[in-house]
Design a protein around this motif. Structure first.
Motif, mmCIF file in Angstrom:
data_model
loop_
_atom_site.group_PDB
_atom_site.id
_atom_site.type_symbol
_atom_site.label_atom_id
_atom_site.label_comp_id
_atom_site.label_asym_id
_atom_site.label_seq_id
_atom_site.Cartn_x
_atom_site.Cartn_y
_atom_site.Cartn_z
ATOM 1 N N TYR A 1 59.492 6.714 -56.044
ATOM 2 C CA TYR A 1 58.324 5.906 -55.684
ATOM 3 C C TYR A 1 58.150 5.889 -54.172
ATOM 4 O O TYR A 1 59.076 6.144 -53.408
ATOM 5 C CB TYR A 1 58.465 4.474 -56.223
ATOM 6 N N SER A 2 56.937 5.588 -53.772
ATOM 7 C CA SER A 2 56.623 5.422 -52.354
ATOM 8 C C SER A 2 55.325 4.634 -52.260
ATOM 9 O O SER A 2 54.626 4.444 -53.259
ATOM 10 C CB SER A 2 56.475 6.784 -51.663
ATOM 11 N N TYR A 3 54.989 4.182 -51.066
ATOM 12 C CA TYR A 3 53.754 3.405 -50.899
ATOM 13 C C TYR A 3 53.205 3.591 -49.489
ATOM 14 O O TYR A 3 53.906 4.063 -48.584
ATOM 15 C CB TYR A 3 53.994 1.924 -51.194
ATOM 16 N N GLY A 4 51.936 3.249 -49.335
ATOM 17 C CA GLY A 4 51.305 3.390 -48.039
ATOM 18 C C GLY A 4 49.881 2.871 -48.084
ATOM 19 O O GLY A 4 49.400 2.414 -49.132
ATOM 20 N N PRO A 5 49.167 2.947 -46.975
ATOM 21 C CA PRO A 5 47.807 2.395 -46.912
ATOM 22 C C PRO A 5 46.787 3.177 -47.748
ATOM 23 O O PRO A 5 45.719 2.663 -48.059
ATOM 24 C CB PRO A 5 47.457 2.470 -45.425
ATOM 25 N N THR A 6 47.114 4.430 -48.126
ATOM 26 C CA THR A 6 46.219 5.230 -48.971
ATOM 27 C C THR A 6 47.065 5.935 -50.033
ATOM 28 O O THR A 6 48.300 5.965 -49.947
ATOM 29 C CB THR A 6 45.461 6.299 -48.160
ATOM 30 N N TRP A 7 46.381 6.536 -50.996
ATOM 31 C CA TRP A 7 47.096 7.316 -52.027
ATOM 32 C C TRP A 7 47.839 8.479 -51.356
ATOM 33 O O TRP A 7 48.947 8.839 -51.741
ATOM 34 C CB TRP A 7 46.076 7.821 -53.041
ATOM 35 N N TYR A 8 47.234 9.060 -50.341
ATOM 36 C CA TYR A 8 47.865 10.168 -49.609
ATOM 37 C C TYR A 8 49.190 9.710 -48.999
ATOM 38 O O TYR A 8 50.209 10.398 -49.099
ATOM 39 C CB TYR A 8 46.910 10.638 -48.515
ATOM 40 N N ASP A 9 49.199 8.540 -48.381
ATOM 41 C CA ASP A 9 50.402 8.039 -47.708
ATOM 42 C C ASP A 9 51.470 7.609 -48.710
ATOM 43 O O ASP A 9 52.652 7.539 -48.373
ATOM 44 C CB ASP A 9 50.048 6.854 -46.807
ATOM 45 N N ALA A 10 51.041 7.349 -49.951
ATOM 46 C CA ALA A 10 51.988 6.917 -50.979
ATOM 47 C C ALA A 10 52.730 8.095 -51.584
ATOM 48 O O ALA A 10 53.551 7.922 -52.481
ATOM 49 C CB ALA A 10 51.262 6.146 -52.084
ATOM 50 N N LYS A 11 52.414 9.304 -51.139
ATOM 51 C CA LYS A 11 53.103 10.495 -51.658
ATOM 52 C C LYS A 11 53.919 11.137 -50.557
ATOM 53 O O LYS A 11 53.801 12.291 -50.266
ATOM 54 C CB LYS A 11 52.080 11.480 -52.240
ATOM 55 N N PHE B 1 41.267 7.310 -51.079
ATOM 56 C CA PHE B 1 41.573 6.325 -52.122
ATOM 57 C C PHE B 1 42.438 5.236 -51.508
ATOM 58 O O PHE B 1 43.569 5.481 -51.079
ATOM 59 C CB PHE B 1 42.291 7.005 -53.289
ATOM 60 N N ILE B 2 41.875 4.028 -51.468
ATOM 61 C CA ILE B 2 42.501 2.933 -50.722
ATOM 62 C C ILE B 2 42.583 1.673 -51.586
ATOM 63 O O ILE B 2 41.921 1.573 -52.618
ATOM 64 C CB ILE B 2 41.685 2.631 -49.444
ATOM 65 N N PRO B 3 43.397 0.686 -51.168
ATOM 66 C CA PRO B 3 43.428 -0.588 -51.904
ATOM 67 C C PRO B 3 42.075 -1.283 -51.817
ATOM 68 O O PRO B 3 41.316 -1.088 -50.860
ATOM 69 C CB PRO B 3 44.518 -1.384 -51.185
ATOM 70 N N SER B 4 41.786 -2.104 -52.805
ATOM 71 C CA SER B 4 40.496 -2.779 -52.822
ATOM 72 C C SER B 4 40.502 -4.075 -52.018
ATOM 73 O O SER B 4 39.465 -4.702 -51.848
ATOM 74 C CB SER B 4 40.082 -3.081 -54.266
ATOM 75 N N GLU B 5 41.682 -4.451 -51.515
ATOM 76 C CA GLU B 5 41.775 -5.712 -50.765
ATOM 77 C C GLU B 5 42.580 -5.518 -49.491
ATOM 78 O O GLU B 5 43.472 -4.670 -49.418
ATOM 79 C CB GLU B 5 42.405 -6.793 -51.640
ATOM 80 N N GLU B 6 42.244 -6.308 -48.494
ATOM 81 C CA GLU B 6 42.956 -6.271 -47.208
ATOM 82 C C GLU B 6 44.406 -6.701 -47.413
ATOM 83 O O GLU B 6 44.705 -7.597 -48.197
ATOM 84 C CB GLU B 6 42.287 -7.209 -46.195
ATOM 85 N N GLY B 7 45.296 -6.075 -46.670
ATOM 86 C CA GLY B 7 46.696 -6.460 -46.746
ATOM 87 C C GLY B 7 47.418 -5.930 -47.981
ATOM 88 O O GLY B 7 48.514 -6.393 -48.300
ATOM 89 N N TRP B 8 46.789 -4.974 -48.666
ATOM 90 C CA TRP B 8 47.408 -4.369 -49.841
ATOM 91 C C TRP B 8 47.771 -2.915 -49.526
ATOM 92 O O TRP B 8 47.303 -2.349 -48.537
ATOM 93 C CB TRP B 8 46.471 -4.416 -51.047
ATOM 94 N N VAL B 9 48.603 -2.321 -50.387
ATOM 95 C CA VAL B 9 48.983 -0.919 -50.240
ATOM 96 C C VAL B 9 48.818 -0.201 -51.583
ATOM 97 O O VAL B 9 48.711 -0.834 -52.631
ATOM 98 C CB VAL B 9 50.451 -0.754 -49.765
ATOM 99 N N ILE B 10 48.767 1.109 -51.500
ATOM 100 C CA ILE B 10 48.813 1.943 -52.719
ATOM 101 C C ILE B 10 50.276 2.279 -52.994
ATOM 102 O O ILE B 10 50.996 2.738 -52.102
ATOM 103 C CB ILE B 10 47.997 3.233 -52.559
#
Length: 877
Positions: A867-877, A641-650
């Motif tokens: 809260y947290s964030y990252g390039p995927t939903w996995y990294d945001a946890k 599960f990833i952002p729909s646009e380049e340069g974005w994060v979950i």
């Protein structure tokens, strides 16, 4: 017709089903595993045995005539788990629906009822089949009576005839009683002769035939120690035989002619299966799909709108957007219905979707419109590039708030809540299954116009009832705006990296292959790991592992059994892992790939807003709230599960222990309040109070137990449930719960008070006045009443937590627009909100999201958001 009598031991089968199947709940929170297993066996018996006479016998109570002989008979048995007790009334209700006679007799056991009827049938030379999980009933085996004993839970039975019985035990049916007299029965607390087991008992009976004859010829017993044991326990052996003997002359009030069975009407069973959520069993019912007779309707005058003038496009109109597909993302729109103070109109879809005037009217925020299922309508139109705004009433949501227990939320059933019977069901109009089709325009137009007419006429009545219930604000300020937020989230969807998902699938498949090879090597042979029968043979016969949950004639290989065997052999851990990874692959790799939209490469889940009685949201196709995260392989699925646009994060934000904070507020317990106000670890605080130790003396195990009871209390956990969670005895679990309630007296006071409130009002409410009706709270049936009490305790907590996150979603959605940021709200999963955010907006979101979520509602304790964030939903946890 030749008679065939089937007699079932109801308590035994229910117990087997309960312990054979994992705890299951339906959408009302009722445990259903015993009911489900019992019903599966019942339906199989009816199909295979085709009985002409049938009865299910139950034990009437704890005390029987045998207690006069031995007061400790069945002593030491643990109390029936409440999770099982609450299911017995439903089992009885199901038997009534199947038209099967059930019977119990004070002071006697189910065995005695079965034995007496079996003897009556035997005297008439009538064929009898007895089904139980208890080998005591083997004493009833005769030329006319067969006894089937359940194996491996309830999925298999082992049938005994006189020949089969002798082959198994080298004994006759009557000698089974003698065997019990000598070896005793720990399950019934029949003492027998200490030190004499099954093998010794059988050996003695082959030589001496009966217990009485054995004692008359005791000098003929070889072995000094055995002879001494027998001599010292003569009275006990004779008493044990008496206790084990089934009374075949019990004073029952039923006879063969009373239990004639003529089959059942599937239509009688359907509503119960629907209520219990037994969808797979519904498919097995032979329900005739008869053509429904059209509902008798009053004539309705409506116009086919050819042009969009000021009469059609007015404010305060009822609007029906007719979409028949379950999955409305990109689905066809069949047409529109509009009713206002000038008349009733049907608007064909092809005409409406081309009209700029009509689309502008739909999108105008200042033109008030009522509808049914606003979320569905908004999303369906969004896929056509059309906005729908200005909705001030949603009939579906209003009906849900007024009666959250009614899961039948089609338009006609909702309309009937206010006595409106002038509309057909969608099934009557469109047909069902293969016959489903859009009817001619004249029929279609009438149906859609009728819906709009009913909506227009019942709106005020629903509003008035919401106001009487003090729920109008909940409707207008929470649920109605939430439907707009959910619609936007669904349409936006969440991007999925299908390449990565397929790569994970390949890795999982390869790993499964390696594990399978390891298991076969450890077993010393190849076998089907997914076959419980083959697995049981390997584990318990070839590898000689202890049968932790062995039935009297078979083995259980359920997860709870295997988990207790992990330390006995390395094969067990690999089997558990194999099962978990197999489910991950089929459900979450293949399953997710199936629902990725081909045009957007996104998953557009559908949020269920009007389903649960607590107000919690759920999601479907796919259920994104159930992606398993205990295993690393499960957590890794979130990498797709990833952002729909380049340069974005979950960006992920979740409430910390929100339900416990709500409990502290509602219970006004000073200990909990102080702990949260001082930002203490609540599980450590609980362990300190319950174990009476200092902070630095709390061990990891103490904290683990405290955590289990903290969350268990929220859900009205029983001593049985807590014992299963922690792997401790029920007595220890009960003491733990008692210490907790002593440590937090406010919680105990809340529990007592909320039960009384539910009894007086018939319902409980959340902090925002969501209601849950609990009619069973005053039931005379102890089990139903106990379940209702747990529901009363839990609903205000769980429901208030659900309301809080809903409020946060609405405020968050509006703030994102006010702040003119690009960040988007994508998902809600339990207590967590998930966004996709441009990297340059992350700093702003780190302040905005906690600010909104922590102040969604003011409690006596602070709400806390991590809260947290990252390039995927996995990294945001």
């Amino acid at each position: 017709m030749k008679k065939k009598v089937v007699l079932l031991d109801g308590n035994s089968i229910a117990y087997r089903a309960f312990f054979a199947l994992p705890l299951l709940n339906n959408d009302k929170g009722i445990h259903t595993n015993a009911i489900y297993g019992f019903t599966m066996m019942l339906m199989r018996i009816l199909e295979e045995e085709k009985p002409t006479h049938m009865l299910v016998a139950f034990d009437a109570g704890k005390t029987t005539f045998r207690h006069k002989t031995f007061s400790e008979y069945k002593g030491g048995r643990q109390k029936t788990p409440p999770e099982l007790s609450e299911q017995f009334p439903f089992i009885r209700e199901l038997l009534d629906a199947f038209h099967i006679k059930r019977y119990e007799l004070e002071n006697y056991e189910a065995d005695d009822i079965i034995g007496t009827l079996a003897k009556e049938a035997d005297s008439e030379n009538v064929e009898v089949k007895v089904i139980s999980g208890d080998r005591d009933l083997l004493q009833l085996v005769s030329e006319t009576t067969k006894v089937s004993i359940t194996r491996k839970g309830i999925t298999e039975v082992e049938e005994y005839t006189p020949e089969a019985l002798f082959e198994k035990y080298s004994l006759t049916a009557k000698q089974i009683i003698d065997m019990k007299g000598l070896m005793g029965d720990t399950s019934d607390n029949i003492p027998g002769v200490p030190g004499v087991g099954e093998k010794t008992a059988i050996k003695l009976l082959k030589e001496f035939e009966t217990v009485e004859n054995l004692y008359e010829n005791l000098e003929g017993v070889s072995g000094k120690k055995l002879k001494e044991k027998l001599e010292a326990n003569k009275e006990q052996a004779l008493m044990s035989k008496e206790l084990a003997t089934i009374n075949t002359t019990a004073p029952i009030a039923v006879h063969l002619h009373d239990i004639a069975y003529n089959g059942y009407e599937p239509a009688d069973v359907v509503p119960i299966f629907q209520n219990l959520g037994f969808n797979s069993l519904l498919d097995k019912l032979d329900v005739k799909q008869e053509e429904q007779e059209p509902t008798a309707l009053d004539e309705l005058s409506f116009e086919r709108a050819e042009e969009f003038n000021s009469d059609v496009l007015r404010t305060d109109s009822a609007l029906i957007v007719e979409v028949q597909e379950d999955n409305y993302h990109g689905a066809a729109i069949q047409g529109f219905g509009i009713v206002n103070d000038t008349g009733c109109y049907f608007v064909p879809a092809e005409l409406a979707l081309k009209s700029e005037e009509f689309k502008a009217w739909l999108a105008d925020e200042n033109i008030a419109k009522s509808t049914f299922d606003a979320k569905r309508a908004i999303v369906a139109l969004k896929w056509k590039g059309i906005e729908l705004r200005g909705i001030d009433f949603d009939l579906l949501v209003a009906a849900y708030l007024l009666d959250p227990s009614d899961t039948d939320k089609d338009f006609r059933s909702v309309a009937k809540m206010k006595g409106a019977h002038t509309v057909q069901s969608d099934e009557e109009v469109y047909g069902k299954g293969a016959k489903r089709a859009v009817p001619a325009e004249e029929v279609l137009g009438d149906h859609i116009a009728r819906k709009a007419s009913v909506l227009y006429n019942v709106k005020q009545s629903f509003i008035e009832e919401l106001k009487r219930n003090e729920q109008y604000e909940l409707f207008t300020e929470l649920e109605l705006p939430l439907s707009r937020v959910l619609a936007d989230m669904e349409y936006t969807g969440v991007k999925v990296d299908t390449g990565r998902l397929r790569g994970m699938g390949n890795e999982l498949s390869a790993k499964l292959g390696h594990i399978e090879k390891d298991i076969h090597e450890l077993a010393g042979e190849g076998f089907n790991i997914n076959s419980p029968k083959q697995l049981g043979t390997v584990l318990f016969e070839k590898l000689n592992l202890p049968a932790m949950k062995k039935t009297k004639t078979g083995y259980s290989t359920s997860a709870d059994v295997l988990e207790k065997l992990v330390d006995h052999h390395e094969i067990v851990e690999k089997i558990l892992l194999y099962r978990q990874l197999g489910k991950l692959y089929s459900t979450y790799i293949e399953g997710l790939l199936k629902v990725v939209h081909e045009n957007t490469s996104k998953i557009h889940t559908r949020f269920n807003q009007v389903l649960t009685q607590t107000g919690r949201l759920s999601s479907t196709e796919p259920n994104l709230q159930n992606i398993p995260i205990r295993l690393e392989e499960g957590r890794k699925i979130r990498q797709a599960f990833i952002p729909s646009e380049e340069g974005w994060v979950i960006f992920s934000a979740d409430y910390s222990q929100i339900e416990l904070r709500v409990l502290a507020h509602i219970a006004r317990d000073q200990g909990l309040i102080d702990a949260f106000r001082h930002d203490m670890d609540i599980h450590t605080k609980t362990a300190m109070d319950v174990f009476d130790v200092a902070n630095d003396e709390v061990t990891s195990n103490m904290r683990r137990q405290a955590k289990a009871v903290n969350f268990g209390i929220v859900y009205g956990i029983s001593d049985y449930g807590l014992s299963q969670n922690l792997g401790i005895t029920r007595k220890a679990a009960a003491e733990f719960i008692q210490k907790y309630l002593e440590s937090f007296p406010g919680v105990k006071e809340y529990m007592d008070a909320i039960i009384q409130e539910a009894k007086q009002q018939g319902y409980v409410t959340t902090l925002l006045n969501r209601r849950r009706y609990i009619p069973e709270i005053t039931s005379r049936n102890f089990n139903l009443r106990s379940f209702a009490e747990r529901t009363a305790m839990n609903t205000p907590i769980q429901g208030s937590a659900a309301d809080i996150i809903k409020k946060a979603m609405i405020v968050m959605f509006d703030r994102l627009q006010e702040e003119k940021v690009q960040a988007r709200l994508l998902l809600q999963v339990h207590d967590e909100l998930i966004f996709e955010v441009p990297k340059e907006e992350v700093e702003k979101m780190e302040k905005l999201v906690p600010e909104v979520m922590e102040h969604a509602i003011e409690l006596m304790v602070p709400l806390k958001v991590d809260y947290s964030y990252g390039p995927t939903w996995y990294d945001a946890k």
